[in-house]
Design an enzyme around this catalytic site. Structure first.
Site, short mmCIF file in Angstrom:
data_model
loop_
_atom_site.label_atom_id
_atom_site.label_comp_id
_atom_site.label_asym_id
_atom_site.label_seq_id
_atom_site.Cartn_x
_atom_site.Cartn_y
_atom_site.Cartn_z
N SER A 38 0.80 -1.23 0.00
CA SER A 38 0.00 0.00 0.00
C SER A 38 0.82 1.27 0.00
O SER A 38 0.29 2.34 -0.29
CB SER A 38 -0.94 0.03 1.22
N VAL A 65 -5.95 -2.18 1.52
CA VAL A 65 -6.92 -3.20 1.94
C VAL A 65 -8.04 -2.61 2.79
O VAL A 65 -9.09 -3.24 2.95
CB VAL A 65 -6.24 -4.36 2.71
N TYR A 156 -3.93 -3.39 18.58
CA TYR A 156 -3.36 -4.52 17.85
C TYR A 156 -3.95 -5.85 18.32
O TYR A 156 -4.36 -6.69 17.52
CB TYR A 156 -1.84 -4.52 18.03
N ALA A 158 -6.81 -6.36 19.83
CA ALA A 158 -8.21 -6.44 19.44
C ALA A 158 -8.36 -6.85 17.98
O ALA A 158 -9.22 -7.66 17.62
CB ALA A 158 -8.91 -5.11 19.69
N LYS A 160 -6.22 -8.57 16.16
CA LYS A 160 -5.77 -9.94 15.93
C LYS A 160 -6.74 -10.96 16.52
O LYS A 160 -6.97 -12.03 15.94
CB LYS A 160 -4.36 -10.12 16.51
N ILE A 189 8.83 -12.32 15.97
CA ILE A 189 9.53 -12.76 14.77
C ILE A 189 10.49 -11.66 14.32
O ILE A 189 10.16 -10.48 14.40
CB ILE A 189 8.53 -13.09 13.63
#
Length: 248
Positions: A38, A65, A156, A158, A160, A189
């Protein structure tokens, strides 16, 4: 490990971080991949150039998106170009951390709209496309944060957790059409999403992980490919933690 020859894959946020690793893994397994982004044109073009060995099997598309109209336009073009859609990976996501008293409304909205509304938009149109061939695999890149609720990440977490709840409902709606929807929930990660964390916070996070290290992008990609495979035909509405033992 998996054969995705003749399959078509869409990976949102597929040019950077975990998304880039997922894109590359599918390319190596023979798929045609449409990687979306984006914002950063230069980074996206550099990514495509780095994988030029795959030629036309890697397609880069730019859209937001969060925007229903942009997603609809993307799928209209996609359906006119390609014969089928086998796999969607909802990977596009952002973080804007702040404790709740200091979290601004725009930061809440940006995270929810990108991570959760983006998943809704992409899933909605992907299902319409997949139903034509009565086959599909949808994988949401959720997070253990949606279960743990780390401090400073109410928005974040909420978003996920919402992805997981969405998949539970959608899995029941599309099961008869041979479409599955599952969640991969990474822990910490090694990507640019963690690069902005203070050194002391990195040490603290690693100390919480039983394996005492952050995960690798390739370790996440392998889980995504399993859920996306034909072999995972009887798994839907499930969530798999890739977190080195860090669980809720």
């Amino acid at each position: 490990m998996f054969d995705f020859n003749s399959q078509h894959v869409i990976v949102t946020g597929g040019t950077r971080g975990i998304g880039a690793g997922i894109t590359e893994a599918f390319l190596k397994s023979g798929a045609l991949v449409v990687a979306t982004y984006s914002g950063n044109d230069t980074a996206a073009m550099n990514f495509k150039e780095s994988l030029s060995v795959y030629g036309d099997k890697l397609v880069i598309k730019k859209f937001d998106v969060r925007s229903t109209s942009e997603v609809e336009a993307f799928f209209k073009e996609y359906d006119e170009t390609y014969p089928s859609l086998e796999i969607l990976v909802n990977n596009a996501g952002i973080r804007r951390d702040q404790i709740i008293p200091s979290m601004q409304e725009e930061d809440w909205d940006a995270v929810i709209d990108t991570n959760l509304k983006g998943t809704y938009n992409m899933t909605r149109f992907a299902v319409l496309s997949m139903m034509k061939n009565r086959y599909g695999r949808i994988v949401n890149m959720s997070s253990v944060g949606g279960k743990l609720g780390l401090p400073g990440q109410a928005n974040y977490a909420a978003s996920k957790a919402g992805q997981i709840a969405l998949s539970l409902s959608v899995s029941k709606e599309v099961a008869k059409r041979n479409i599955t929807i599952n969640n991969v929930c990474p822990g910490f990660i090694e990507t640019e999403l963690l690069a902005d964390l203070p050194e002391e916070q990195v040490k603290d996070y690693k100390s919480q992980v039983p394996m005492k290290r952050f995960g690798k992008v390739s370790e996440v990609a392998h889980a995504v490919m399993f859920f996306a495979s034909k072999e995972a035909s009887y798994i839907t509405g499930a969530s798999l933690d890739i977190a080195g033992g860090l669980n809720a």
